[in-house]
Design a protein around this motif. Structure first.
Motif, PDB file in Angstrom:
ATOM      1  N   ASP A 173      48.406  48.374  41.365  1.00  0.00           N
ATOM      2  CA  ASP A 173      47.884  48.521  40.009  1.00  0.00           C
ATOM      3  C   ASP A 173      49.004  48.517  38.975  1.00  0.00           C
ATOM      4  O   ASP A 173      48.875  47.917  37.906  1.00  0.00           O
ATOM      5  CB  ASP A 173      47.069  49.809  39.892  1.00  0.00           C
ATOM      6  CG  ASP A 173      45.744  49.734  40.640  1.00  0.00           C
ATOM      7  OD1 ASP A 173      45.246  48.610  40.856  1.00  0.00           O
ATOM      8  OD2 ASP A 173      45.214  50.800  41.026  1.00  0.00           O
ATOM      9  N   GLU A 174      50.100  49.189  39.293  1.00  0.00           N
ATOM     10  CA  GLU A 174      51.236  49.222  38.373  1.00  0.00           C
ATOM     11  C   GLU A 174      51.820  47.817  38.208  1.00  0.00           C
ATOM     12  O   GLU A 174      52.172  47.396  37.101  1.00  0.00           O
ATOM     13  CB  GLU A 174      52.311  50.180  38.914  1.00  0.00           C
ATOM     14  CG  GLU A 174      53.479  50.400  37.977  1.00  0.00           C
ATOM     15  CD  GLU A 174      54.505  51.352  38.554  1.00  0.00           C
ATOM     16  OE1 GLU A 174      55.410  51.764  37.797  1.00  0.00           O
ATOM     17  OE2 GLU A 174      54.422  51.688  39.758  1.00  0.00           O
ATOM     18  N   GLU A 177      49.501  45.788  35.998  1.00  0.00           N
ATOM     19  CA  GLU A 177      49.588  46.192  34.595  1.00  0.00           C
ATOM     20  C   GLU A 177      50.850  45.664  33.928  1.00  0.00           C
ATOM     21  O   GLU A 177      50.958  45.671  32.698  1.00  0.00           O
ATOM     22  CB  GLU A 177      49.524  47.716  34.475  1.00  0.00           C
ATOM     23  CG  GLU A 177      48.139  48.291  34.678  1.00  0.00           C
ATOM     24  CD  GLU A 177      47.117  47.715  33.704  1.00  0.00           C
ATOM     25  OE1 GLU A 177      47.426  47.632  32.491  1.00  0.00           O
ATOM     26  OE2 GLU A 177      46.026  47.315  34.159  1.00  0.00           O
ATOM     27  N   ASN A 178      51.801  45.205  34.734  1.00  0.00           N
ATOM     28  CA  ASN A 178      53.028  44.628  34.183  1.00  0.00           C
ATOM     29  C   ASN A 178      52.927  43.107  34.034  1.00  0.00           C
ATOM     30  O   ASN A 178      53.940  42.421  33.874  1.00  0.00           O
ATOM     31  CB  ASN A 178      54.226  44.978  35.081  1.00  0.00           C
ATOM     32  CG  ASN A 178      55.555  44.843  34.368  1.00  0.00           C
ATOM     33  OD1 ASN A 178      55.744  45.398  33.286  1.00  0.00           O
ATOM     34  ND2 ASN A 178      56.496  44.101  34.966  1.00  0.00           N
ATOM     35  N   SER A 179      51.708  42.589  34.062  1.00  0.00           N
ATOM     36  CA  SER A 179      51.513  41.140  34.036  1.00  0.00           C
ATOM     37  C   SER A 179      51.921  40.475  32.730  1.00  0.00           C
ATOM     38  O   SER A 179      51.908  39.244  32.647  1.00  0.00           O
ATOM     39  CB  SER A 179      50.042  40.801  34.332  1.00  0.00           C
ATOM     40  OG  SER A 179      49.712  41.089  35.670  1.00  0.00           O
ATOM     41  N   ASP A 180      52.290  41.266  31.715  1.00  0.00           N
ATOM     42  CA  ASP A 180      52.825  40.639  30.505  1.00  0.00           C
ATOM     43  C   ASP A 180      54.064  39.810  30.816  1.00  0.00           C
ATOM     44  O   ASP A 180      54.409  38.895  30.052  1.00  0.00           O
ATOM     45  CB  ASP A 180      53.174  41.701  29.461  1.00  0.00           C
ATOM     46  CG  ASP A 180      51.947  42.166  28.684  1.00  0.00           C
ATOM     47  OD1 ASP A 180      51.087  41.325  28.358  1.00  0.00           O
ATOM     48  OD2 ASP A 180      51.842  43.373  28.413  1.00  0.00           O
ATOM     49  N   ARG A 212      44.889  39.337  27.803  1.00  0.00           N
ATOM     50  CA  ARG A 212      45.665  40.166  28.720  1.00  0.00           C
ATOM     51  C   ARG A 212      44.965  40.270  30.079  1.00  0.00           C
ATOM     52  O   ARG A 212      45.609  40.244  31.131  1.00  0.00           O
ATOM     53  CB  ARG A 212      45.872  41.541  28.085  1.00  0.00           C
ATOM     54  CG  ARG A 212      46.989  42.336  28.700  1.00  0.00           C
ATOM     55  CD  ARG A 212      47.730  43.183  27.673  1.00  0.00           C
ATOM     56  NE  ARG A 212      48.804  42.424  27.050  1.00  0.00           N
ATOM     57  CZ  ARG A 212      48.846  42.112  25.758  1.00  0.00           C
ATOM     58  NH1 ARG A 212      47.906  42.496  24.954  1.00  0.00           N
ATOM     59  NH2 ARG A 212      49.851  41.412  25.283  1.00  0.00           N
ATOM     60  N   LYS A 213      43.632  40.349  30.074  1.00  0.00           N
ATOM     61  CA  LYS A 213      42.886  40.396  31.338  1.00  0.00           C
ATOM     62  C   LYS A 213      42.976  39.049  32.053  1.00  0.00           C
ATOM     63  O   LYS A 213      43.116  38.997  33.282  1.00  0.00           O
ATOM     64  CB  LYS A 213      41.428  40.762  31.067  1.00  0.00           C
ATOM     65  CG  LYS A 213      40.635  41.104  32.322  1.00  0.00           C
ATOM     66  CD  LYS A 213      41.150  42.382  32.988  1.00  0.00           C
ATOM     67  CE  LYS A 213      40.941  43.614  32.135  1.00  0.00           C
ATOM     68  NZ  LYS A 213      41.336  44.857  32.846  1.00  0.00           N
ATOM     69  N   HIS A 216      46.077  38.885  33.997  1.00  0.00           N
ATOM     70  CA  HIS A 216      46.021  39.544  35.306  1.00  0.00           C
ATOM     71  C   HIS A 216      45.528  38.575  36.375  1.00  0.00           C
ATOM     72  O   HIS A 216      46.073  38.524  37.488  1.00  0.00           O
ATOM     73  CB  HIS A 216      45.084  40.753  35.243  1.00  0.00           C
ATOM     74  CG  HIS A 216      45.614  41.886  34.435  1.00  0.00           C
ATOM     75  ND1 HIS A 216      44.961  43.095  34.333  1.00  0.00           N
ATOM     76  CD2 HIS A 216      46.743  42.022  33.683  1.00  0.00           C
ATOM     77  CE1 HIS A 216      45.653  43.920  33.572  1.00  0.00           C
ATOM     78  NE2 HIS A 216      46.729  43.284  33.161  1.00  0.00           N
TER      79      HIS A 216
END
Length: 297
Positions: A173-174, A177-180, A212-213, A216
């Protein structure tokens, strides 16, 4: 398939695909000329002709209603992200180098002169947005958003470098969440600032959340396609964080549903931008089912 099975719809569909590929070919010429202006940043390997072709195809299929000139920011921003990723992931050898990359790029975003090819390319992208008659009004208002996406991208790149340097493994998950650090939202937002109407940009916050989604999903699709390459290059991949391919495929399916939920209402208020996100998902699903973007080292 027999000749009799090929009907008018197939001909029309193939004609449209051919038109988009021709659009991508025009984009590729611009992108290769752009890269040639920064020879120290884009080495022949892994930035080979195939790389420029696939980046151009992705953006042409994402916005096939635009001419090549209006796709240049999406293409060039994709190229800039790839150059930054190459420097951070494969050329930098110390935290000091990473900090210098981040500081230098953010300083340019704040008006300082560029002192590296990467920073100069960024300055040129900013100036294109600032000076283009079509995008200048939007950029004048949304420059803080432009900078925020840049900072999010650079921070995520630095965070992943820290994980690798420390031989640390975040939980799945972490990592997601760093997929930027994949650059999807940065490219999308800069593209919208360049091409979209003021009415559409009034919904930029919702578009950014959906983008942003989508990022992911693209992060996971890329990881499935590049697992072997990531292993050889020493990159972190979702498959090294305790998830199987079946787990990742199930996560992609769940994220796709979330994307549809976010994108659906946007079709009523910024239809073109919402369709762009859907096409981005569709293209990447097909593309990453076979290959990825990078050339060989």
């Amino acid at each position: 398939m027999t000749q009799q099975d090929v009907g008018v719809d197939e001909i029309a569909a193939a004609a449209e695909h051919g038109r988009i590929c021709a659009l991508a070919a025009d984009c590729q010429r611009d992108l290769q000329k752009c890269a040639a202006r920064y020879p120290d940043l884009f080495a022949a390997a892994p930035f080979d002709p195939r790389f420029f072709s696939t980046v151009s195809l992705a953006n042409a299929f994402g916005s096939p209603w635009l001419p090549a000139d209006r796709l240049r920011i999406a293409n060039r921003a994709s190229l800039w992200v790839s150059g930054a990723d190459w420097m951070v992931d494969y050329l930098a050898t110390s935290r000091e180098e990473i900090q210098a990359i981040v500081r230098g790029c953010l300083a340019v975003a704040d008006g300082a002169p560029a002192d590296t090819p990467l920073a100069q390319f960024l300055a040129d992208l900013r100036d294109d947005l600032r000076d283009d008659p079509g995008s200048a009004p939007a950029f004048g208002v949304l420059e803080p958003v432009w900078r925020e996406e840049l900072e999010r991208y650079l921070s995520a790149e630095a965070r992943e470098w820290d994980w690798k340097a420390a031989s640390a493994r975040p939980d799945a998950d972490e990592y997601l969440e760093n997929s930027d650090n994949y650059g999807t939202s940065l490219v999308n937002v800069w593209h919208w600032i360049f091409t979209s109407s003021p009415g559409s940009l009034a919904h930029l916050d919702e578009l950014r959340a959906a983008s942003r989604k989508v990022g992911h999903v693209l992060r996971l699709l890329n990881d499935l396609a590049s697992a072997e390459r990531d292993r050889e290059w020493g990159d972190i991949n979702i498959l090294t964080l305790g998830l199987s391919r079946a787990d990742v495929t199930a996560r992609i399916a769940a994220l796709m549903k979330e994307c549809r939920t976010l994108i659906g209402p946007l079709k009523d208020v910024c239809h073109q931008e919402a369709v762009y996100l859907e096409r981005q998902l569709g293209f990447s699903t097909g593309f990453y089912g076979i290959t990825d973007y990078w050339g060989e080292l």
